[in-house]
Write a protein that holds these residues in place. Structure first.
Motif, short mmCIF file in Angstrom:
data_model
loop_
_atom_site.label_atom_id
_atom_site.label_comp_id
_atom_site.label_asym_id
_atom_site.label_seq_id
_atom_site.Cartn_x
_atom_site.Cartn_y
_atom_site.Cartn_z
N SER A 154 41.28 36.92 44.13
CA SER A 154 42.73 36.75 44.16
C SER A 154 43.41 37.62 43.11
O SER A 154 44.45 38.23 43.38
CB SER A 154 43.08 35.28 43.93
N GLY A 201 43.81 40.98 44.33
CA GLY A 201 44.45 41.05 45.63
C GLY A 201 45.34 42.25 45.86
O GLY A 201 45.24 42.92 46.90
N LEU A 255 43.23 45.37 46.48
CA LEU A 255 42.44 45.26 47.70
C LEU A 255 43.33 45.41 48.94
O LEU A 255 42.95 46.05 49.92
CB LEU A 255 41.71 43.90 47.73
N ARG A 256 44.51 44.80 48.89
CA ARG A 256 45.42 44.92 50.04
C ARG A 256 45.96 46.33 50.20
O ARG A 256 46.27 46.77 51.30
CB ARG A 256 46.57 43.92 49.90
N GLY A 261 43.64 47.89 52.34
CA GLY A 261 43.36 47.14 53.56
C GLY A 261 42.01 46.45 53.57
O GLY A 261 41.37 46.37 54.63
N LEU A 262 41.57 45.94 52.43
CA LEU A 262 40.27 45.27 52.37
C LEU A 262 40.43 43.76 52.46
O LEU A 262 41.26 43.16 51.79
CB LEU A 262 39.55 45.60 51.05
N ARG A 263 39.60 43.16 53.32
CA ARG A 263 39.49 41.71 53.39
C ARG A 263 38.17 41.32 52.74
O ARG A 263 37.14 41.94 52.97
CB ARG A 263 39.49 41.22 54.84
N VAL A 264 38.22 40.27 51.91
CA VAL A 264 37.03 39.84 51.18
C VAL A 264 36.65 38.44 51.61
O VAL A 264 37.47 37.52 51.54
CB VAL A 264 37.26 39.88 49.65
N GLY A 265 35.41 38.30 52.08
CA GLY A 265 34.88 36.99 52.43
C GLY A 265 33.89 36.51 51.38
O GLY A 265 33.11 37.30 50.86
N PRO A 283 41.28 49.71 57.64
CA PRO A 283 40.84 48.39 57.15
C PRO A 283 39.34 48.33 56.91
O PRO A 283 38.58 49.13 57.44
CB PRO A 283 41.26 47.45 58.29
N ALA A 315 35.99 45.41 55.40
CA ALA A 315 35.59 44.04 55.09
C ALA A 315 34.49 44.06 54.03
O ALA A 315 33.56 44.86 54.09
CB ALA A 315 35.09 43.33 56.35
N ASP A 361 29.73 45.92 51.79
CA ASP A 361 30.96 46.39 52.43
C ASP A 361 30.58 47.21 53.66
O ASP A 361 29.42 47.60 53.84
CB ASP A 361 31.83 47.20 51.46
#
Length: 450
Positions: free
Chosen positions: A311, A314, A317-318, A321-325, A362, A364, A386
């Protein structure tokens, strides 16, 4: 003491020459492959055998605590075996003027000539031959001496002086070589320490730069919810004035009161939500900053901690365009150095953002973690993966080297993954990169407390 060679040929007879040549060949063959202290130990043994003398000493010239010259033996042969090395003063000894670079020879009666030399008394010495070791610059480095409990004949005298003069030069070369090696090692050590100190400074600067970038990103991200909250609070003030006018009028409409109250509630909720979002961002950043500034082990919920680090990053990362799981059990709790672990996660996330997607997302990223017990010890196994462009063979081979970067001249310092490697090993773990996989896949193994 004498520094005069005997008159006439050194070995005038064929037998004498043969004896000298045979002894020289034997000693040279025995010591030819030896270096350093091994050479000196072999030499004193072989000289004692060739000369049939009880003691042979190879020693380095030193300055004693009382300021007098002394000898520290480097190899000492006596009575059929090596003796422990010793230090002794040259004062009142046969070679007390060794710095004059004169040879010392006493065929007999050495104890009577030097009654204050207790070492000669302990040895039961009768005869003595000593030769200074002189280096290529004319400095005296030490002494090579032979001592016996019997008087020395003229034939043995000639052989001893010949061999000691030859091998004293060889010893001096060996000592000079050792000194040069010592100075070289000292120089290398000093430069290595200077390099490590400079590298440590660069690592700290890299950490501060990363934290500075994080501050800028969080500040930009916090501006949005705070701006919305400020706008909503202005609306609250306007709606409150409308409500006062409505209530103060002669006729109060129920529908107007309800509509105004509804707008007030919506504005209040908007303020609350955005201030809560700003508080969360600031809290995550504050925790990350505190963690990175601390070095103590604490118990933490691994999933919750990872989410707070994600977070805090964030905004960056945004941007790509990266989403983190985060695939970690909610009840997984471990004892870790939170500061170092936060730094590892931060560097992994930023490395993926900077290098994994050079043309933008994007994309992930998935952080997977679980704990296992092996041989009675608890280990944390983590995988950071990644789906970016991956690593070349060279990059995979040199990923954790200091100052290696694929962004040279584009803001890359080459210290991010080196810091990850260093911290993980300082925590007692291991880190490796998977070979020949899509994207980049980092494996980390850490020991954790119960």
């Amino acid at each position: 003491m004498s520094n005069e060679w005997p008159p006439g040929p050194l070995f005038g007879t064929a037998d004498g020459r043969a004896l000298a040549e045979g002894a020289l060949r034997a000693i040279t063959a025995s010591t030819s492959r030896a270096r350093g202290d091994d050479f000196l130990r072999l030499l004193v043994r072989e000289l004692a055998a060739a000369l049939d003398m009880r003691y042979v000493i190879a020693g380095r010239l030193i300055v004693m605590a009382n300021g007098h010259e002394g000898i520290r033996t480097l190899a000492l042969w006596g009575g059929g075996d090596y003796l422990p090395n010793i230090e002794y003063s040259l004062l009142h000894t046969p070679c007390q003027d060794v710095t004059d670079q004169s040879m010392c020879f006493h065929a007999s009666g050495i104890q009577a000539d030097y009654p204050r030399d207790t070492l000669l008394v302990d040895m039961g010495a009768e005869s003595y031959i000593g030769m200074p070791m002189i280096d290529t610059e004319g400095n005296t480095l030490g002494i090579l001496s032979a001592i016996d409990t019997r008087a020395i004949s003229d034939d043995k005298r000639l052989l001893a002086l010949s061999l000691l003069s030859i091998f004293a030069t060889r010893c001096a070369a060996e000592l000079q070589h050792q000194e040069r090696e010592r100075l070289l090692e000292q120089t290398v050590q000093q430069r290595s320490e200077a390099l490590l100190a400079a590298q440590a400074i660069l690592v700290e600067q890299e950490k501060m730069a990363a934290l500075g970038a994080l501050v800028a990103g969080v500040a930009h991200e916090v501006n949005t919810p705070i701006g919305v909250a400020v706008t909503a609070s202005s609306s609250l003030s306007s709606y409150a004035e409308e409500l006062v006018k409505c209530v103060s009028g002669e006729r109060v409409s129920r529908s107007e009161l309800v509509a105004t109250a509804q707008r007030l509630r919506e504005a209040a909720l908007l303020v609350e939500r955005n201030l809560a979002r700003a508080a969360d961002l600031i809290g995550d950043f504050k925790q990350l900053a505190v963690d990175q500034g601390s070095t103590h082990v604490v118990e933490l919920g691994l999933r919750e901690h990872a989410l707070s680090v994600v977070s805090a990053h964030g905004p960056e990362l945004r941007k790509v365009g990266l989403r983190v799981g985060v695939d970690i059990a909610a009840d997984l709790r471990v004892r870790l150095d939170a500061g170092r672990w936060s730094q590892v996660l931060s560097n992994l996330l930023m490395n993926a953002a900077k290098h994994g997607y050079p043309n933008g997302g994007p994309g992930a990223v998935v952080l997977t973690g679980r704990d296992v017990v092996e041989a009675g010890a608890r280990w944390l196994l983590l995988e950071f993966a990644d789906d970016g462009v991956g690593l070349t063979a060279e990059a995979r081979e040199r990923l954790f080297e200091p100052f290696f970067t694929t962004k040279r001249g584009q803001g890359g310092s080459g210290l991010g993954m080196h810091i990850v490697y260093t911290i993980v090993h300082q925590m007692g773990g291991q880190v490796a990169v998977s070979p020949d996989t899509p994207g980049c896949r980092i494996h980390i193994r850490l020991p954790v407390g119960a």
